[in-house]
Design a protein around this motif. Sequence first.
Motif, PDB file in Angstrom:
ATOM      1  N   ARG A  45      86.774 -14.156 -74.523  1.00 28.23           N
ATOM      2  CA  ARG A  45      85.465 -13.189 -73.626  1.00 28.23           C
ATOM      3  C   ARG A  45      85.377 -12.552 -74.221  1.00 28.23           C
ATOM      4  NH1 ARG A  45      88.254 -12.248 -68.448  1.00 28.23           N
ATOM      5  NH2 ARG A  45      85.684 -11.530 -68.174  1.00 28.23           N
ATOM      6  N   PRO A  46      83.482 -12.958 -73.605  1.00 27.95           N
ATOM      7  CA  PRO A  46      82.418 -11.814 -74.365  1.00 27.95           C
ATOM      8  C   PRO A  46      82.453 -10.595 -74.367  1.00 27.95           C
ATOM      9  CG  PRO A  46      81.796 -12.681 -71.589  1.00 27.95           C
ATOM     10  CD  PRO A  46      83.037 -13.298 -72.939  1.00 27.95           C
ATOM     11  N   ILE A  47      81.658  -9.268 -74.532  1.00 29.75           N
ATOM     12  CA  ILE A  47      82.218  -8.300 -74.728  1.00 29.75           C
ATOM     13  C   ILE A  47      81.871  -8.166 -73.934  1.00 29.75           C
ATOM     14  CG2 ILE A  47      79.465  -7.492 -75.687  1.00 29.75           C
ATOM     15  CD1 ILE A  47      80.431  -5.641 -77.231  1.00 29.75           C
ATOM     16  N   THR A  48      81.795  -6.634 -73.490  1.00 29.73           N
ATOM     17  CA  THR A  48      81.510  -6.025 -71.832  1.00 29.73           C
ATOM     18  C   THR A  48      80.435  -4.995 -72.030  1.00 29.73           C
ATOM     19  OG1 THR A  48      83.137  -3.635 -72.200  1.00 29.73           O
ATOM     20  CG2 THR A  48      84.137  -5.429 -71.126  1.00 29.73           C
ATOM     21  N   ARG A  49      79.904  -4.955 -70.756  1.00 35.59           N
ATOM     22  CA  ARG A  49      78.489  -4.285 -70.013  1.00 35.59           C
ATOM     23  C   ARG A  49      78.989  -2.776 -70.614  1.00 35.59           C
ATOM     24  NH1 ARG A  49      77.060  -5.806 -64.407  1.00 35.59           N
ATOM     25  NH2 ARG A  49      78.459  -5.864 -64.036  1.00 35.59           N
ATOM     26  N   GLU A  50      79.980  -2.245 -70.246  1.00 37.33           N
ATOM     27  CA  GLU A  50      80.934  -0.905 -70.136  1.00 37.33           C
ATOM     28  C   GLU A  50      80.624  -0.653 -71.773  1.00 37.33           C
ATOM     29  OE1 GLU A  50      82.088  -2.428 -66.503  1.00 37.33           O
ATOM     30  OE2 GLU A  50      82.398  -2.647 -68.640  1.00 37.33           O
ATOM     31  N   ALA A  51      81.405  -1.566 -73.018  1.00 38.37           N
ATOM     32  CA  ALA A  51      80.750  -1.081 -73.988  1.00 38.37           C
ATOM     33  C   ALA A  51      79.747  -1.029 -75.052  1.00 38.37           C
ATOM     34  CB  ALA A  51      81.991  -2.437 -75.151  1.00 38.37           C
ATOM     35  N   VAL A  52      78.785  -2.104 -74.063  1.00 39.02           N
ATOM     36  CA  VAL A  52      77.320  -2.134 -74.689  1.00 39.02           C
ATOM     37  C   VAL A  52      76.738  -0.484 -74.227  1.00 39.02           C
ATOM     38  CG1 VAL A  52      75.319  -3.177 -74.646  1.00 39.02           C
ATOM     39  CG2 VAL A  52      77.314  -4.499 -74.132  1.00 39.02           C
ATOM     40  N   ALA A  53      77.058  -0.606 -72.756  1.00 33.07           N
ATOM     41  CA  ALA A  53      76.803   1.169 -72.254  1.00 33.07           C
ATOM     42  C   ALA A  53      76.998   2.483 -73.233  1.00 33.07           C
ATOM     43  CB  ALA A  53      76.721   1.611 -71.455  1.00 33.07           C
ATOM     44  N   LEU A  54      78.091   2.317 -73.687  1.00 32.84           N
ATOM     45  CA  LEU A  54      78.761   3.257 -74.507  1.00 32.84           C
ATOM     46  C   LEU A  54      78.108   3.392 -76.080  1.00 32.84           C
ATOM     47  CD1 LEU A  54      80.939   5.427 -74.658  1.00 32.84           C
ATOM     48  CD2 LEU A  54      82.239   3.638 -75.599  1.00 32.84           C
ATOM     49  N   ALA A  55      77.376   2.130 -76.348  1.00 34.87           N
ATOM     50  CA  ALA A  55      77.162   2.063 -77.835  1.00 34.87           C
ATOM     51  C   ALA A  55      75.590   2.573 -77.296  1.00 34.87           C
ATOM     52  CB  ALA A  55      76.990   0.531 -78.295  1.00 34.87           C
ATOM     53  N   CYS A  56      74.949   2.634 -76.454  1.00 37.10           N
ATOM     54  CA  CYS A  56      73.970   3.340 -76.286  1.00 37.10           C
ATOM     55  C   CYS A  56      74.454   4.315 -76.230  1.00 37.10           C
ATOM     56  CB  CYS A  56      73.084   2.649 -74.867  1.00 37.10           C
ATOM     57  SG  CYS A  56      71.824   2.420 -74.757  1.00 37.10           S
ATOM     58  N   ARG A  57      74.557   4.663 -75.436  1.00 38.23           N
ATOM     59  CA  ARG A  57      74.946   6.967 -75.516  1.00 38.23           C
ATOM     60  C   ARG A  57      75.227   7.349 -76.361  1.00 38.23           C
ATOM     61  NH1 ARG A  57      78.001   5.201 -70.531  1.00 38.23           N
ATOM     62  NH2 ARG A  57      79.881   5.416 -71.172  1.00 38.23           N
ATOM     63  N   VAL A  58      76.124   6.724 -77.419  1.00 37.84           N
ATOM     64  CA  VAL A  58      76.240   7.150 -78.902  1.00 37.84           C
ATOM     65  C   VAL A  58      74.933   7.449 -79.311  1.00 37.84           C
ATOM     66  CG1 VAL A  58      78.078   7.349 -80.825  1.00 37.84           C
ATOM     67  CG2 VAL A  58      78.536   6.956 -78.637  1.00 37.84           C
ATOM     68  N   ALA A  59      74.500   6.001 -79.614  1.00 36.80           N
ATOM     69  CA  ALA A  59      73.186   5.745 -80.196  1.00 36.80           C
ATOM     70  C   ALA A  59      72.476   6.917 -79.889  1.00 36.80           C
ATOM     71  CB  ALA A  59      72.441   4.644 -80.472  1.00 36.80           C
ATOM     72  N   ARG A  60      72.001   6.864 -78.290  1.00 31.40           N
ATOM     73  CA  ARG A  60      70.936   8.324 -78.662  1.00 31.40           C
ATOM     74  C   ARG A  60      71.080   9.470 -78.694  1.00 31.40           C
ATOM     75  NH1 ARG A  60      71.375  11.535 -73.851  1.00 31.40           N
ATOM     76  NH2 ARG A  60      69.544  12.561 -72.884  1.00 31.40           N
ATOM     77  N   GLN A  61      72.586   9.744 -78.470  1.00 30.33           N
ATOM     78  CA  GLN A  61      72.784  11.196 -78.931  1.00 30.33           C
ATOM     79  C   GLN A  61      72.827  11.428 -80.862  1.00 30.33           C
ATOM     80  OE1 GLN A  61      76.982  11.717 -78.241  1.00 30.33           O
ATOM     81  NE2 GLN A  61      76.868  11.427 -75.849  1.00 30.33           N
TER      82      GLN A  61
END
Length: 292
Positions: free
Chosen positions: A196-212
């Motif tokens: 299975r591919p990476i989930t959209r939720e995992a990408v969204a979480l990575a985005c939030r961490v990077a923003r912080q």
Amino acid sequence: MTPLRQRMMHDMEIRNLAENTQRSYLLQVSSFARHFRRSPELLGPEEIRAWLVYLREERKLAPGSVGPTIGALRFLYRVTLKRDWSDEDFPLPRKPVRLPVILSLDEITTFFESIVSLRQRTILMVAYAAGLRVSEVVHLKVTDIDSKRMVIRVNQGKNRKDRYVMLSPRLLEILRTYWHDAHPRDWLFPGDIPGRPITREAVALACRVARQRSGIRKPITPHSLRHAFATHLLEAGTDVRRIQLLMGHRALSTTARYLKVATSTVCATPSPFDLLPHPAPTPAQPPAPEYF
């Protein structure tokens, strides 16, 4: 499973609705039926109106969040149950028009520099460099990267449409570095579940961490990178029609909204105030006498 639910599922499958749309429609109709504790076949426009009032006043849903409910009920009653009801029986609330917050080129650079993981950085760079939706990024396969033609193939994007987008030479170098490190075989960005591919939720979480980590105060989601892609292309002088094709927009009006946020295009327009003749300088007044 009730016969009505099965019939609606078959109607959606026949019309080739996206899987996410099918799940959403079934969830919306199920919530509607549970609220009144009756089959939707026994409910009508008055119950629909009461349900929408409940969602807005009790659940405090925004107008945009009510849209999927309207779509689901319209499909159920008009398509599956073949009720000859008008649009007035499915009142759609007017959504406020809000412009997206756009990241500058410097902010995009700072954001990418804040991502530690090579895989996460590559995923988000693909989203920006090609203007892809997060669902399109996570479903990319290794074979979708065509380095000979310098394009990325997007298979079955929104509205079940295929399209090609540009493959940046700089992005290709990053993808090769990522490939040598991760060696993906099928999915370009595989997830934790095998096959299975990476989930959209995992990408969204990575985005939030990077923003912080970046310290950027603007809101940043994976879709923000897509907004930035379109706006930066427009500011660079790219034709709106070409951007529409790259973005996969069905209507040109959807793409044209980026004209409102392309500051170097819109805000660089001279104001008519600058065309007014300059007033004559005011003569200097003699200093007032001092009495104390």
